[in-house]
Design a protein around this motif. Structure first.
Motif, mmCIF file in Angstrom:
data_model
loop_
_atom_site.group_PDB
_atom_site.id
_atom_site.type_symbol
_atom_site.label_atom_id
_atom_site.label_comp_id
_atom_site.label_asym_id
_atom_site.label_seq_id
_atom_site.Cartn_x
_atom_site.Cartn_y
_atom_site.Cartn_z
ATOM 1 N N VAL A 114 0.830 -1.204 0.000
ATOM 2 C CA VAL A 114 0.000 0.000 0.000
ATOM 3 C C VAL A 114 0.867 1.258 0.000
ATOM 4 C CG1 VAL A 114 -1.635 1.349 1.384
ATOM 5 C CG2 VAL A 114 -1.996 -1.115 1.059
ATOM 6 N N ASP A 115 1.911 1.248 0.809
ATOM 7 C CA ASP A 115 2.770 2.431 0.882
ATOM 8 C C ASP A 115 3.597 2.619 -0.383
ATOM 9 O OD1 ASP A 115 1.726 2.809 3.371
ATOM 10 O OD2 ASP A 115 3.504 2.161 4.469
ATOM 11 N N ALA A 116 3.975 1.505 -1.034
ATOM 12 C CA ALA A 116 4.690 1.622 -2.308
ATOM 13 C C ALA A 116 3.789 2.238 -3.374
ATOM 14 C CB ALA A 116 5.186 0.254 -2.761
ATOM 15 N N LEU A 117 2.527 1.860 -3.388
ATOM 16 C CA LEU A 117 1.579 2.468 -4.326
ATOM 17 C C LEU A 117 1.507 3.968 -4.109
ATOM 18 C CD1 LEU A 117 -0.744 2.240 -6.449
ATOM 19 C CD2 LEU A 117 -2.292 1.941 -4.498
ATOM 20 N N ARG A 118 1.411 4.372 -2.867
ATOM 21 C CA ARG A 118 1.329 5.799 -2.546
ATOM 22 C C ARG A 118 2.622 6.533 -2.899
ATOM 23 N NH1 ARG A 118 3.497 7.964 1.666
ATOM 24 N NH2 ARG A 118 3.653 5.954 2.740
ATOM 25 N N THR A 119 3.754 5.855 -2.748
ATOM 26 C CA THR A 119 5.052 6.511 -2.913
ATOM 27 C C THR A 119 5.499 6.602 -4.367
ATOM 28 O OG1 THR A 119 5.699 5.720 -0.715
ATOM 29 C CG2 THR A 119 7.467 6.460 -2.179
ATOM 30 N N VAL A 120 5.336 5.511 -5.125
ATOM 31 C CA VAL A 120 5.870 5.500 -6.490
ATOM 32 C C VAL A 120 4.810 5.287 -7.567
ATOM 33 C CG1 VAL A 120 8.160 4.763 -5.758
ATOM 34 C CG2 VAL A 120 6.434 3.028 -6.322
ATOM 35 N N GLY A 121 3.575 4.930 -7.183
ATOM 36 C CA GLY A 121 2.517 4.762 -8.171
ATOM 37 C C GLY A 121 2.443 3.351 -8.718
ATOM 38 N N LEU A 122 1.294 3.001 -9.279
ATOM 39 C CA LEU A 122 1.029 1.641 -9.734
ATOM 40 C C LEU A 122 1.983 1.196 -10.832
ATOM 41 C CD1 LEU A 122 -0.752 -0.900 -9.645
ATOM 42 C CD2 LEU A 122 -2.282 0.224 -11.297
ATOM 43 N N ASP A 123 2.339 2.064 -11.742
ATOM 44 C CA ASP A 123 3.140 1.640 -12.889
ATOM 45 C C ASP A 123 4.565 1.265 -12.504
ATOM 46 O OD1 ASP A 123 2.785 1.172 -15.715
ATOM 47 O OD2 ASP A 123 4.361 2.667 -16.023
ATOM 48 N N ALA A 124 4.995 1.616 -11.286
ATOM 49 C CA ALA A 124 6.323 1.225 -10.815
ATOM 50 C C ALA A 124 6.301 -0.122 -10.096
ATOM 51 C CB ALA A 124 6.886 2.287 -9.883
ATOM 52 N N LEU A 125 5.141 -0.773 -10.080
ATOM 53 C CA LEU A 125 4.980 -2.069 -9.417
ATOM 54 C C LEU A 125 4.707 -3.143 -10.459
ATOM 55 C CD1 LEU A 125 2.575 -0.933 -6.545
ATOM 56 C CD2 LEU A 125 5.076 -0.725 -6.645
ATOM 57 N N GLY A 126 5.135 -4.369 -10.188
ATOM 58 C CA GLY A 126 4.905 -5.466 -11.123
ATOM 59 C C GLY A 126 4.777 -6.793 -10.398
ATOM 60 N N GLN A 127 4.505 -7.856 -11.168
ATOM 61 C CA GLN A 127 4.415 -9.193 -10.592
ATOM 62 C C GLN A 127 4.859 -10.219 -11.633
ATOM 63 O OE1 GLN A 127 0.346 -10.079 -9.442
ATOM 64 N NE2 GLN A 127 -0.487 -9.414 -11.397
ATOM 65 N N VAL A 128 5.385 -11.340 -11.138
ATOM 66 C CA VAL A 128 5.932 -12.378 -12.004
ATOM 67 C C VAL A 128 5.422 -13.742 -11.546
ATOM 68 C CG1 VAL A 128 8.042 -13.541 -12.770
ATOM 69 C CG2 VAL A 128 8.002 -11.058 -12.559
ATOM 70 N N ASP A 129 4.948 -14.544 -12.500
ATOM 71 C CA ASP A 129 4.479 -15.898 -12.224
ATOM 72 C C ASP A 129 5.678 -16.828 -12.081
ATOM 73 O OD1 ASP A 129 3.235 -18.356 -12.105
ATOM 74 O OD2 ASP A 129 1.995 -18.059 -13.883
ATOM 75 N N VAL A 130 5.796 -17.455 -10.899
ATOM 76 C CA VAL A 130 6.909 -18.371 -10.651
ATOM 77 C C VAL A 130 6.438 -19.802 -10.403
ATOM 78 C CG1 VAL A 130 8.456 -16.562 -9.808
ATOM 79 C CG2 VAL A 130 6.956 -17.768 -8.191
ATOM 80 N N GLY A 131 5.149 -20.087 -10.659
ATOM 81 C CA GLY A 131 4.681 -21.466 -10.597
ATOM 82 C C GLY A 131 3.850 -21.793 -9.382
ATOM 83 N N VAL A 132 4.356 -22.674 -8.515
ATOM 84 C CA VAL A 132 3.618 -23.167 -7.354
ATOM 85 C C VAL A 132 4.446 -22.938 -6.101
ATOM 86 C CG1 VAL A 132 2.576 -25.184 -6.230
ATOM 87 C CG2 VAL A 132 2.445 -24.929 -8.717
ATOM 88 N N ARG A 133 3.791 -22.465 -5.059
ATOM 89 C CA ARG A 133 4.449 -22.231 -3.774
ATOM 90 C C ARG A 133 3.969 -23.269 -2.772
ATOM 91 N NH1 ARG A 133 3.992 -19.286 1.237
ATOM 92 N NH2 ARG A 133 5.728 -17.851 1.610
ATOM 93 N N LYS A 134 4.917 -24.006 -2.202
ATOM 94 C CA LYS A 134 4.598 -24.986 -1.166
ATOM 95 C C LYS A 134 5.310 -24.582 0.116
ATOM 96 C CE LYS A 134 4.391 -28.811 -4.498
ATOM 97 N NZ LYS A 134 4.969 -30.147 -4.848
ATOM 98 N N HIS A 135 4.563 -24.587 1.199
ATOM 99 C CA HIS A 135 5.171 -24.224 2.476
ATOM 100 C C HIS A 135 4.355 -24.838 3.611
ATOM 101 C CE1 HIS A 135 2.417 -20.757 3.812
ATOM 102 N NE2 HIS A 135 1.843 -21.324 2.786
ATOM 103 N N ARG A 136 4.757 -24.545 4.818
ATOM 104 C CA ARG A 136 4.054 -25.058 5.992
ATOM 105 C C ARG A 136 2.786 -24.244 6.216
ATOM 106 N NH1 ARG A 136 7.514 -23.712 9.224
ATOM 107 N NH2 ARG A 136 6.501 -21.910 10.184
#
Length: 319
Positions: A226-248
């Motif tokens: 939320v704070d990154a959105l406020r600070t740098v805006g949506l276009d400075a944010l991204g996401q990457v598909d890395v498959g499947v996450r397994k954890h406890r």
């Protein structure tokens, strides 16, 4: 969904395979000091998994042929098992939470060690990875670091994935679906395109992280996003598909405590005034079969932007 978010999904969502490792290494060389990468694993009693994660990163991303990662640090948050010994044996530099900024008594929580990690790392790109991942794929690191090396206008990149639960490949992320996603869609709809807003795997430029406050507990991921959105805006944010996450996977009461931390973090950012009672009461059956209340505090502390800490400012000036 906002039209802005539709456009963002097209421009700022990728797959890890979109950037092969040779391309990332070339971009890293071209970036010079700005391409230095630090990987941080916050760990609390993760002896069963932390060694495999460290070994995989060193084997795949820290060799002479593939020097993508410059620094690998395990931040021990007060483990009582062999987490530190296992991590060190696998090749990580282990830093104990209480040894960083000793003038500030450490608070419990994941966000606390992420915040302190900025004091003991040197990379201009900082990548956080949870230490409880099973069947770890180094693409969790290279995938989210990649866009920061190839897209100079990006500031933060989150991993997206399917979240396994038990033997099922999907169905995890219960706090995300029941708490965080409704809050985000209602109050920060620009962030509605993030598949895993609470995921613990993300990379960011130090120049952004040092400007943000860090909730000390489980609310750190929502707070930073939320704070990154406020600070740098949506276009400075991204996401990457890395498959499947397994954890406890956590049990119900633990998820309730996580949910309370998420609500608290959101509440603080909505500026609705102070919380009346920052605690959560849950119930469990006692030895006599009756329900017994158990009350837990909800994290209310946040660490200030790291660039306001004198020791950090002095360290950066010296560097």
């Amino acid at each position: 969904m906002l039209d802005e978010v539709d456009r963002w999904l097209e421009r700022r969502s990728w797959s890890a395979v979109d950037r092969p490792l040779p391309r990332l290494l070339a971009a890293k060389r071209a970036a010079g000091p700005a391409g230095r990468v630090s990987v941080v694993l916050p760990a609390l009693n993760e002896e069963a998994t932390v060694g495999d994660i460290v070994a995989a990163i060193r084997r795949e991303l820290m060799t002479e042929e593939t020097p993508l990662v410059d620094e690998l640090v395990v931040m021990d948050s007060g483990s009582t098992d062999r987490t530190s010994a296992v991590a060190a044996a696998a090749g990580a530099r282990v830093v104990h939470r209480d040894d960083v900024l000793p003038r500030l008594p450490a608070l419990p929580g994941k966000g606390e060690v992420l915040w302190r990690s900025l004091m003991v790392t040197s990379g201009e790109i900082v990548c956080f990875v949870d230490a409880d991942l099973r069947d770890f794929d180094p693409a969790f690191v290279s995938g989210i670091v990649g866009p920061l090396l190839t897209e100079p206008d990006l500031a933060l990149v989150k991993a997206m994935y399917d979240r396994a639960i038990g033997n099922a490949p999907v169905g995890g992320g219960r706090v995300t679906e029941l708490v965080a996603r409704p809050l985000i869609n209602l109050y920060w709809p620009q962030l509605a395109g993030f598949v895993q807003p609470l995921g613990g795997e993300y990379a960011a430029r130090r120049s952004l992280l040092e400007r943000l406050s860090f909730p000390v507990g489980y609310g750190v991921e929502l707070g930073l996003l939320v704070d990154a959105l406020r600070t740098v805006g949506l276009d400075a944010l991204g996401q990457v598909d890395v498959g499947v996450r397994k954890h406890r996977n956590q049990d119900g009461p633990a998820l309730g405590r996580m949910a309370a931390a998420i609500y608290r973090t959101a509440h603080a950012r909505l500026a609705r005034g102070p919380l009346i009672r920052p605690e959560l009461t849950q119930f469990e059956r006692g030895p006599d079969g009756s329900f017994v209340p158990r009350t837990h505090p909800v994290d209310t502390e946040e660490r200030p932007p790291m660039r306001t800490v004198p020791e950090y400012a002095a360290r950066r000036h010296a560097a």
